[in-house]
Scaffold this motif. Sequence first.
Motif, PDB file in Angstrom:
ATOM      1  N   GLU A 190     -23.897 -83.022  -4.029  1.00  0.00           N
ATOM      2  CA  GLU A 190     -25.259 -83.392  -3.639  1.00  0.00           C
ATOM      3  C   GLU A 190     -26.287 -82.474  -4.299  1.00  0.00           C
ATOM      4  OE1 GLU A 190     -28.577 -85.237  -2.112  1.00  0.00           O
ATOM      5  OE2 GLU A 190     -26.536 -85.960  -2.423  1.00  0.00           O
ATOM      6  N   VAL A 191     -26.016 -81.204  -4.363  1.00  0.00           N
ATOM      7  CA  VAL A 191     -26.931 -80.258  -5.013  1.00  0.00           C
ATOM      8  C   VAL A 191     -27.024 -80.575  -6.505  1.00  0.00           C
ATOM      9  CG1 VAL A 191     -27.289 -77.832  -5.616  1.00  0.00           C
ATOM     10  CG2 VAL A 191     -26.591 -78.449  -3.290  1.00  0.00           C
ATOM     11  N   GLU A 192     -25.883 -80.871  -7.121  1.00  0.00           N
ATOM     12  CA  GLU A 192     -25.879 -81.235  -8.536  1.00  0.00           C
ATOM     13  C   GLU A 192     -26.704 -82.507  -8.756  1.00  0.00           C
ATOM     14  OE1 GLU A 192     -22.788 -82.508 -12.110  1.00  0.00           O
ATOM     15  OE2 GLU A 192     -22.000 -81.566 -10.298  1.00  0.00           O
ATOM     16  N   ARG A 193     -26.510 -83.506  -7.890  1.00  0.00           N
ATOM     17  CA  ARG A 193     -27.252 -84.770  -8.027  1.00  0.00           C
ATOM     18  C   ARG A 193     -28.758 -84.518  -7.954  1.00  0.00           C
ATOM     19  NH1 ARG A 193     -30.008 -87.947  -5.285  1.00  0.00           N
ATOM     20  NH2 ARG A 193     -29.636 -86.958  -3.275  1.00  0.00           N
ATOM     21  N   ARG A 194     -29.186 -83.704  -6.996  1.00  0.00           N
ATOM     22  CA  ARG A 194     -30.620 -83.417  -6.848  1.00  0.00           C
ATOM     23  C   ARG A 194     -31.160 -82.636  -8.045  1.00  0.00           C
ATOM     24  NH1 ARG A 194     -29.359 -81.714  -1.385  1.00  0.00           N
ATOM     25  NH2 ARG A 194     -29.931 -79.620  -2.054  1.00  0.00           N
ATOM     26  N   ALA A 195     -30.376 -81.708  -8.549  1.00  0.00           N
ATOM     27  CA  ALA A 195     -30.815 -80.925  -9.715  1.00  0.00           C
ATOM     28  C   ALA A 195     -30.996 -81.825 -10.938  1.00  0.00           C
ATOM     29  CB  ALA A 195     -29.816 -79.812 -10.014  1.00  0.00           C
ATOM     30  N   VAL A 196     -30.068 -82.737 -11.129  1.00  0.00           N
ATOM     31  CA  VAL A 196     -30.145 -83.652 -12.270  1.00  0.00           C
ATOM     32  C   VAL A 196     -31.330 -84.610 -12.105  1.00  0.00           C
ATOM     33  CG1 VAL A 196     -28.951 -85.511 -13.499  1.00  0.00           C
ATOM     34  CG2 VAL A 196     -27.718 -83.414 -12.860  1.00  0.00           C
ATOM     35  N   GLU A 197     -31.523 -85.126 -10.893  1.00  0.00           N
ATOM     36  CA  GLU A 197     -32.682 -86.003 -10.637  1.00  0.00           C
ATOM     37  C   GLU A 197     -33.994 -85.273 -10.945  1.00  0.00           C
ATOM     38  OE1 GLU A 197     -32.847 -87.582  -6.685  1.00  0.00           O
ATOM     39  OE2 GLU A 197     -31.072 -88.838  -6.978  1.00  0.00           O
ATOM     40  N   ARG A 198     -34.101 -84.035 -10.502  1.00  0.00           N
ATOM     41  CA  ARG A 198     -35.321 -83.242 -10.727  1.00  0.00           C
ATOM     42  C   ARG A 198     -35.544 -83.000 -12.212  1.00  0.00           C
ATOM     43  NH1 ARG A 198     -38.332 -79.103  -7.882  1.00  0.00           N
ATOM     44  NH2 ARG A 198     -40.080 -78.736  -9.283  1.00  0.00           N
ATOM     45  N   LEU A 199     -34.470 -82.648 -12.920  1.00  0.00           N
ATOM     46  CA  LEU A 199     -34.582 -82.444 -14.357  1.00  0.00           C
ATOM     47  C   LEU A 199     -35.024 -83.722 -15.049  1.00  0.00           C
ATOM     48  CD1 LEU A 199     -34.223 -80.820 -16.969  1.00  0.00           C
ATOM     49  CD2 LEU A 199     -31.784 -81.445 -16.904  1.00  0.00           C
ATOM     50  N   ARG A 200     -34.405 -84.843 -14.691  1.00  0.00           N
ATOM     51  CA  ARG A 200     -34.772 -86.126 -15.308  1.00  0.00           C
ATOM     52  C   ARG A 200     -36.253 -86.435 -15.055  1.00  0.00           C
ATOM     53  NH1 ARG A 200     -31.223 -89.613 -16.779  1.00  0.00           N
ATOM     54  NH2 ARG A 200     -29.701 -89.051 -15.175  1.00  0.00           N
ATOM     55  N   ALA A 201     -36.714 -86.223 -13.827  1.00  0.00           N
ATOM     56  CA  ALA A 201     -38.122 -86.475 -13.491  1.00  0.00           C
ATOM     57  C   ALA A 201     -39.043 -85.552 -14.281  1.00  0.00           C
ATOM     58  CB  ALA A 201     -38.341 -86.302 -11.985  1.00  0.00           C
ATOM     59  N   ASP A 202     -38.681 -84.271 -14.389  1.00  0.00           N
ATOM     60  CA  ASP A 202     -39.515 -83.319 -15.136  1.00  0.00           C
ATOM     61  C   ASP A 202     -39.559 -83.657 -16.623  1.00  0.00           C
ATOM     62  OD1 ASP A 202     -40.158 -81.937 -12.851  1.00  0.00           O
ATOM     63  OD2 ASP A 202     -38.871 -80.209 -13.274  1.00  0.00           O
ATOM     64  N   LEU A 203     -38.440 -84.125 -17.161  1.00  0.00           N
ATOM     65  CA  LEU A 203     -38.430 -84.511 -18.573  1.00  0.00           C
ATOM     66  C   LEU A 203     -39.222 -85.795 -18.793  1.00  0.00           C
ATOM     67  CD1 LEU A 203     -34.722 -83.670 -19.499  1.00  0.00           C
ATOM     68  CD2 LEU A 203     -36.776 -82.451 -20.255  1.00  0.00           C
ATOM     69  N   ASP A 204     -39.052 -86.767 -17.899  1.00  0.00           N
ATOM     70  CA  ASP A 204     -39.778 -88.039 -18.020  1.00  0.00           C
ATOM     71  C   ASP A 204     -41.288 -87.865 -17.875  1.00  0.00           C
ATOM     72  OD1 ASP A 204     -37.378 -89.349 -18.412  1.00  0.00           O
ATOM     73  OD2 ASP A 204     -37.280 -90.207 -16.386  1.00  0.00           O
ATOM     74  N   SER A 205     -41.697 -86.987 -16.977  1.00  0.00           N
ATOM     75  CA  SER A 205     -43.138 -86.801 -16.724  1.00  0.00           C
ATOM     76  C   SER A 205     -43.798 -85.852 -17.718  1.00  0.00           C
ATOM     77  CB  SER A 205     -43.355 -86.245 -15.311  1.00  0.00           C
ATOM     78  OG  SER A 205     -42.935 -84.889 -15.249  1.00  0.00           O
ATOM     79  N   GLY A 206     -42.983 -85.069 -18.437  1.00  0.00           N
ATOM     80  CA  GLY A 206     -43.541 -84.076 -19.349  1.00  0.00           C
ATOM     81  C   GLY A 206     -43.753 -82.711 -18.696  1.00  0.00           C
ATOM     82  N   ALA A 207     -43.523 -82.635 -17.375  1.00  0.00           N
ATOM     83  CA  ALA A 207     -43.717 -81.361 -16.667  1.00  0.00           C
ATOM     84  C   ALA A 207     -42.775 -80.279 -17.186  1.00  0.00           C
ATOM     85  CB  ALA A 207     -43.515 -81.558 -15.168  1.00  0.00           C
ATOM     86  N   GLY A 208     -41.555 -80.663 -17.528  1.00  0.00           N
ATOM     87  CA  GLY A 208     -40.592 -79.689 -18.049  1.00  0.00           C
ATOM     88  C   GLY A 208     -41.053 -79.091 -19.362  1.00  0.00           C
TER      89      GLY A 208
END
Length: 189
Positions: A147-165
């Motif tokens: 579950e922690v891995e899933r949330r980390a990957v979701e957050r990374l994907r969102a940050d990359l998609d939004s440009g925040a990363g």
Amino acid sequence: MTTARAGDVDYDAHVHGYAVQRRTDPRIAARVHAAIGEGRSLINVGAGAGSYEPDDRYVVAVEPFAVMRAQRPAHRVPALDAAAERRRFPAVDWIAGRIGTTSRVETVPVPNDCVDGFVEAYYARPEHFLDPRVRASQSAWGFVDDEVERRAVERLRADLDSGAGDARFGHLRGQPEFHGSLRLVVGLP
């Protein structure tokens, strides 16, 4: 009677595809081989797939996990099924002090296009962590539950998609090398 596993991550259960994702980077290999110098024999503790073992020296490879020993290429010596029983990431000074009476510690810069798949190899390419095969070949992910891995990957994907990363860490993409935790500890005669 139960037998304790060597190390703190069960590689047999958590690390797969290591030999595919974790390839020898020639620049790191050159540093390792230069550090070995004229030495004719060495022991590789936690040998894994043997990525940085020289072909022209006598090597004793020690690897406690069958899944890692099985991923060693045929031209490498078979690894002994044994463990050194050190905790993960002991202090560099502690290691250096036990290698021999004289040792040196070198920082190994990680190139931004490093072909080895360890965690820091992707400092300039975080999108690689979205690939489950990459994560499956890194022992660090064995410390977190699914579950922690899933949330980390979701957050990374969102940050990359939004440009925040990239807004926060994009400067790393153009940085030619990273001086992180990778160290080469060399014992001298």
